[in-house]
Motif scaffolding. Structure first.
Motif, PDB file in Angstrom:
ATOM      1  N   ILE A  20       6.798  62.546 123.482  1.00  0.00           N
ATOM      2  CA  ILE A  20       7.508  63.127 124.731  1.00  0.00           C
ATOM      3  C   ILE A  20       8.649  62.825 124.547  1.00  0.00           C
ATOM      4  O   ILE A  20       9.229  61.478 123.220  1.00  0.00           O
ATOM      5  CB  ILE A  20       7.186  61.926 125.736  1.00  0.00           C
ATOM      6  CG1 ILE A  20       8.085  61.672 126.566  1.00  0.00           C
ATOM      7  CG2 ILE A  20       7.269  60.970 125.389  1.00  0.00           C
ATOM      8  CD1 ILE A  20       6.917  60.983 127.794  1.00  0.00           C
ATOM      9  N   LEU A  21      10.083  63.022 124.607  1.00  0.00           N
ATOM     10  CA  LEU A  21      11.430  63.466 123.896  1.00  0.00           C
ATOM     11  C   LEU A  21      11.491  62.818 125.356  1.00  0.00           C
ATOM     12  O   LEU A  21      11.474  63.928 126.237  1.00  0.00           O
ATOM     13  CB  LEU A  21      12.050  64.046 123.603  1.00  0.00           C
ATOM     14  CG  LEU A  21      10.529  64.484 122.529  1.00  0.00           C
ATOM     15  CD1 LEU A  21       9.810  65.992 122.239  1.00  0.00           C
ATOM     16  CD2 LEU A  21      12.280  65.082 121.320  1.00  0.00           C
ATOM     17  N   TRP A  22      12.706  62.029 125.189  1.00  0.00           N
ATOM     18  CA  TRP A  22      13.745  61.232 126.292  1.00  0.00           C
ATOM     19  C   TRP A  22      14.738  61.124 126.070  1.00  0.00           C
ATOM     20  O   TRP A  22      14.611  60.757 124.758  1.00  0.00           O
ATOM     21  CB  TRP A  22      12.741  60.081 127.412  1.00  0.00           C
ATOM     22  CG  TRP A  22      12.973  58.982 126.450  1.00  0.00           C
ATOM     23  CD1 TRP A  22      13.859  57.966 126.937  1.00  0.00           C
ATOM     24  CD2 TRP A  22      11.523  58.452 125.502  1.00  0.00           C
ATOM     25  NE1 TRP A  22      13.423  56.780 125.720  1.00  0.00           N
ATOM     26  CE2 TRP A  22      11.929  57.332 125.507  1.00  0.00           C
ATOM     27  CE3 TRP A  22      10.606  59.257 125.160  1.00  0.00           C
ATOM     28  CZ2 TRP A  22      11.356  56.339 124.770  1.00  0.00           C
ATOM     29  CZ3 TRP A  22       9.714  58.491 124.440  1.00  0.00           C
ATOM     30  CH2 TRP A  22       9.821  56.752 123.982  1.00  0.00           C
ATOM     31  N   ARG A  23      15.711  60.631 126.725  1.00  0.00           N
ATOM     32  CA  ARG A  23      17.337  60.613 126.889  1.00  0.00           C
ATOM     33  C   ARG A  23      17.001  58.855 126.233  1.00  0.00           C
ATOM     34  O   ARG A  23      16.959  58.519 127.688  1.00  0.00           O
ATOM     35  CB  ARG A  23      18.009  60.928 127.796  1.00  0.00           C
ATOM     36  CG  ARG A  23      19.216  61.000 126.643  1.00  0.00           C
ATOM     37  CD  ARG A  23      20.581  61.500 128.084  1.00  0.00           C
ATOM     38  NE  ARG A  23      21.403  60.647 129.131  1.00  0.00           N
ATOM     39  CZ  ARG A  23      20.509  60.989 130.702  1.00  0.00           C
ATOM     40  NH1 ARG A  23      19.984  62.312 130.217  1.00  0.00           N
ATOM     41  NH2 ARG A  23      20.834  60.727 131.643  1.00  0.00           N
ATOM     42  N   ALA A  24      18.324  58.542 125.513  1.00  0.00           N
ATOM     43  CA  ALA A  24      18.152  56.736 125.736  1.00  0.00           C
ATOM     44  C   ALA A  24      18.899  56.081 127.050  1.00  0.00           C
ATOM     45  O   ALA A  24      20.341  57.240 126.882  1.00  0.00           O
ATOM     46  CB  ALA A  24      19.074  56.553 123.915  1.00  0.00           C
TER      47      ALA A  24
END
Length: 311
Positions: A270-274
């Motif tokens: 899963i990838l998300w923005r800091a």
């Protein structure tokens, strides 16, 4: 450009009638007509052909429609960008048939109070990361064969085992399982797999490790056509994820054969923005942490899929 006029144009195009569009928008039919007339004057084209049965977009109207929808989507995103915590959590699963969609559905069952907007971007990992960075989506699921930008966080959450899918006349139709090396020499058909994508990187490494040949030639007519071709063939087969949800008629007689010893697994993160403060994102990450795969002996993963940071 007047966005309300654009919104009215889309409403009429979808309803096929000025009156129905007026009801949908909560305005009068006269107001709908005025907005459309003003938009036509601004664009200097006729957008609708009026008929006794309603309104049909002209060629110019048909050309303008996808752009009008995109204008409204951009406007909605701009509005949502200043309404933190009010919009649904937007998560890209790439396809509603594959493992991330199944996992996201399990999350929703566990947290029905969370508003979800399930997105299916057609982009590879690079395009999906760009969408996360831009704030278009809150999170995405992809294999990550390269370093991510400093603004992006990634955590390994899925190991998807493979199955070989063949038709009833295939020589392996009666097999209970097969090894990766046993796939060498078979015609494994995966049309349309674009070079440079993360799935291409995965299958290139898998092929090199076990001597496989992946056939990517041919136009893509959709998974239904692919299944029909395999069902009718004595030598075609393809690889699918064990959790992927593909349906076909019983008459196809398709067979699913687990690939084991070792079992190749497709690693997804899963990838998300800091700094994304959407309240539902933390819930999703906590849920995924409880289902994080424990890697054991007997599996194969590409060299670039080493353990990723925790959630």
């Amino acid at each position: 450009m007047d966005l309300e006029a654009v919104r009215t144009f889309v409403a009429v195009a979808e309803a096929g009638q000025f009156q129905e569009a007026a009801v949908t928008l909560g305005i009068t039919q006269q107001a709908v007509s005025k907005r459309i007339a003003a938009l036509e004057r601004e664009l200097e084209v006729l957008l609708f052909t009026r008929t006794p049965r309603g309104a049909r977009p002209t060629i110019d109207g048909q050309a303008f429609l996808p752009h009008a929808r995109e204008l409204l989507r951009v406007a909605d995103r701009a509005d949502a960008s200043v309404r933190k915590g009010r919009r649904p959590l937007r998560v890209d699963v790439h396809s509603r048939r594959i493992a991330p969609a199944v996992l996201l559905q399990e999350f929703y069952r566990a947290h029905p109070e969370v508003e979800l907007d399930v997105i299916t971007l057609t982009a590879d990992v690079h395009g999906a990361i760009a969408a996360v960075e831009a704030g278009t989506i809150d999170a995405t699921f992809h294999a990550v064969p390269m370093p991510t930008p400093a603004s992006i966080r990634a955590a390994h959450v899925i190991d998807e085992p493979h199955e070989l899918l063949v038709g009833p006349r295939h020589p392996l139709a009666g097999a209970r399982e097969i090894t990766p090396r046993g796939l060498a020499g078979l015609r494994i058909w995966m049309p349309g797999m674009a070079a440079g994508t993360e799935w291409a990187a995965y299958y290139e490494e898998l092929s090199a490790a076990f001597g496989l040949t992946i056939d990517v030639l041919g136009p893509v007519f959709g998974y239904e056509a692919l299944l029909a071709e395999i069902a009718d063939s004595a030598d075609l087969g393809t690889l699918k994820g064990a959790s992927s949800r593909y349906l076909w008629p019983d008459s196809y007689g398709l067979r699913l054969i687990p690939v084991r010893n070792p079992s190749p697994v497709y690693p997804m993160s899963i990838l998300w923005r800091a700094g994304n403060s959407h309240p539902a994102l933390r819930k999703l990450r906590e849920f995924l942490e409880t289902r994080k795969p424990l890697r054991a002996a007997g599996i194969w993963t590409p060299a670039w899929s080493g353990a990723r940071p925790g959630l």
